[in-house]
Design a protein around this motif. Sequence first.
Motif, PDB file in Angstrom:
ATOM      1  N   TRP A   1     -52.855  54.081   6.287  1.00 18.77           N
ATOM      2  CA  TRP A   1     -53.911  53.665   5.367  1.00 18.77           C
ATOM      3  C   TRP A   1     -53.802  54.554   4.140  1.00 18.77           C
ATOM      4  O   TRP A   1     -53.890  55.776   4.227  1.00 18.77           O
ATOM      5  CB  TRP A   1     -55.284  53.798   6.007  1.00 18.77           C
ATOM      6  N   CYS A   2     -53.607  53.938   2.986  1.00 21.49           N
ATOM      7  CA  CYS A   2     -53.458  54.656   1.722  1.00 21.49           C
ATOM      8  C   CYS A   2     -54.631  54.279   0.827  1.00 21.49           C
ATOM      9  O   CYS A   2     -55.034  53.118   0.792  1.00 21.49           O
ATOM     10  CB  CYS A   2     -52.167  54.254   1.026  1.00 21.49           C
ATOM     11  N   GLU A   3     -55.151  55.264   0.104  1.00 22.43           N
ATOM     12  CA  GLU A   3     -56.234  54.965  -0.817  1.00 22.43           C
ATOM     13  C   GLU A   3     -56.221  55.921  -1.986  1.00 22.43           C
ATOM     14  O   GLU A   3     -55.622  56.996  -1.916  1.00 22.43           O
ATOM     15  CB  GLU A   3     -57.585  54.979  -0.117  1.00 22.43           C
ATOM     16  N   CYS A   4     -56.879  55.504  -3.051  1.00 23.76           N
ATOM     17  CA  CYS A   4     -57.053  56.325  -4.233  1.00 23.76           C
ATOM     18  C   CYS A   4     -58.544  56.377  -4.535  1.00 23.76           C
ATOM     19  O   CYS A   4     -59.189  55.334  -4.670  1.00 23.76           O
ATOM     20  CB  CYS A   4     -56.292  55.738  -5.422  1.00 23.76           C
ATOM     21  N   LEU A   5     -59.082  57.589  -4.611  1.00 26.71           N
ATOM     22  CA  LEU A   5     -60.496  57.795  -4.904  1.00 26.71           C
ATOM     23  C   LEU A   5     -60.638  58.492  -6.245  1.00 26.71           C
ATOM     24  O   LEU A   5     -59.905  59.438  -6.545  1.00 26.71           O
ATOM     25  CB  LEU A   5     -61.161  58.638  -3.823  1.00 26.71           C
TER      26      LEU A   5
ATOM     27  N   LEU B   1     -63.846  54.064  -4.895  1.00 22.86           N
ATOM     28  CA  LEU B   1     -62.552  53.652  -4.366  1.00 22.86           C
ATOM     29  C   LEU B   1     -61.845  52.846  -5.447  1.00 22.86           C
ATOM     30  O   LEU B   1     -62.301  51.772  -5.832  1.00 22.86           O
ATOM     31  CB  LEU B   1     -62.724  52.814  -3.095  1.00 22.86           C
TER      32      LEU B   1
ATOM     33  N   ALA C   1     -56.724  50.576  -2.454  1.00 21.43           N
ATOM     34  CA  ALA C   1     -56.343  50.862  -1.076  1.00 21.43           C
ATOM     35  C   ALA C   1     -55.158  49.978  -0.724  1.00 21.43           C
ATOM     36  O   ALA C   1     -54.973  48.904  -1.304  1.00 21.43           O
ATOM     37  CB  ALA C   1     -57.501  50.606  -0.129  1.00 21.43           C
TER      38      ALA C   1
ATOM     39  N   ASP D   1     -52.576  48.952   2.801  1.00 19.05           N
ATOM     40  CA  ASP D   1     -52.202  49.090   4.209  1.00 19.05           C
ATOM     41  C   ASP D   1     -50.685  49.001   4.310  1.00 19.05           C
ATOM     42  O   ASP D   1     -50.107  47.955   4.108  1.00 19.05           O
ATOM     43  CB  ASP D   1     -52.896  48.050   5.083  1.00 19.05           C
TER      44      ASP D   1
ATOM     45  N   TRP E   1     -55.131  60.685  -4.195  1.00 20.68           N
ATOM     46  CA  TRP E   1     -54.384  59.698  -3.417  1.00 20.68           C
ATOM     47  C   TRP E   1     -54.172  60.278  -2.036  1.00 20.68           C
ATOM     48  O   TRP E   1     -53.857  61.464  -1.889  1.00 20.68           O
ATOM     49  CB  TRP E   1     -53.025  59.409  -4.038  1.00 20.68           C
TER      50      TRP E   1
END
Length: 152
Positions: free
Chosen positions: A21-25, A36, A39, A41, A105
């Motif tokens: 699971w990859c995300e950028c906040l 967010l 994101a 997958d 990230w």
Amino acid sequence: MTASPRGNGPLTATDALPGFWCECLLTSAESDSTVLVGAFDAYTVGDAVRWIRIAVRMLVSVVDAAEAEPVHEWLLFGSSPTAAALERGEPFTIVLRHEQLRLVWSARPVSFLPLAHRTGRALPPCALEWAQPATLRAALTASRNTHLPARR
């Protein structure tokens, strides 16, 4: 209860697909709020690292040299150690700051459970039950009449 893709009962741990699971906040120091930004997958380590590298590479040019230096170093030399860490089950995070903004990230190992078995891309009937703009409604109606091959 969701049935197993094998069709022989409820979902079990063997039905889970390993992935990341990859995300950028984005956090603003002025408002102290976190949003967010995106994101992803990823089902391979390479896809997870690539998603972060592309996003970081696009934004690193706008920050000052002191902030950019560790990020440039990661872009040049950090992909392999990052991939190895993810394969060992360790999460990864990289931060980029610009003025009052902080972008983070991250990627972490997860198990994805299949929520529905789909053999095609046709939308379920309930997709057309809510009010939508006319252009979206037309696109959804057209997609019901288009039979695309199943995604593999």
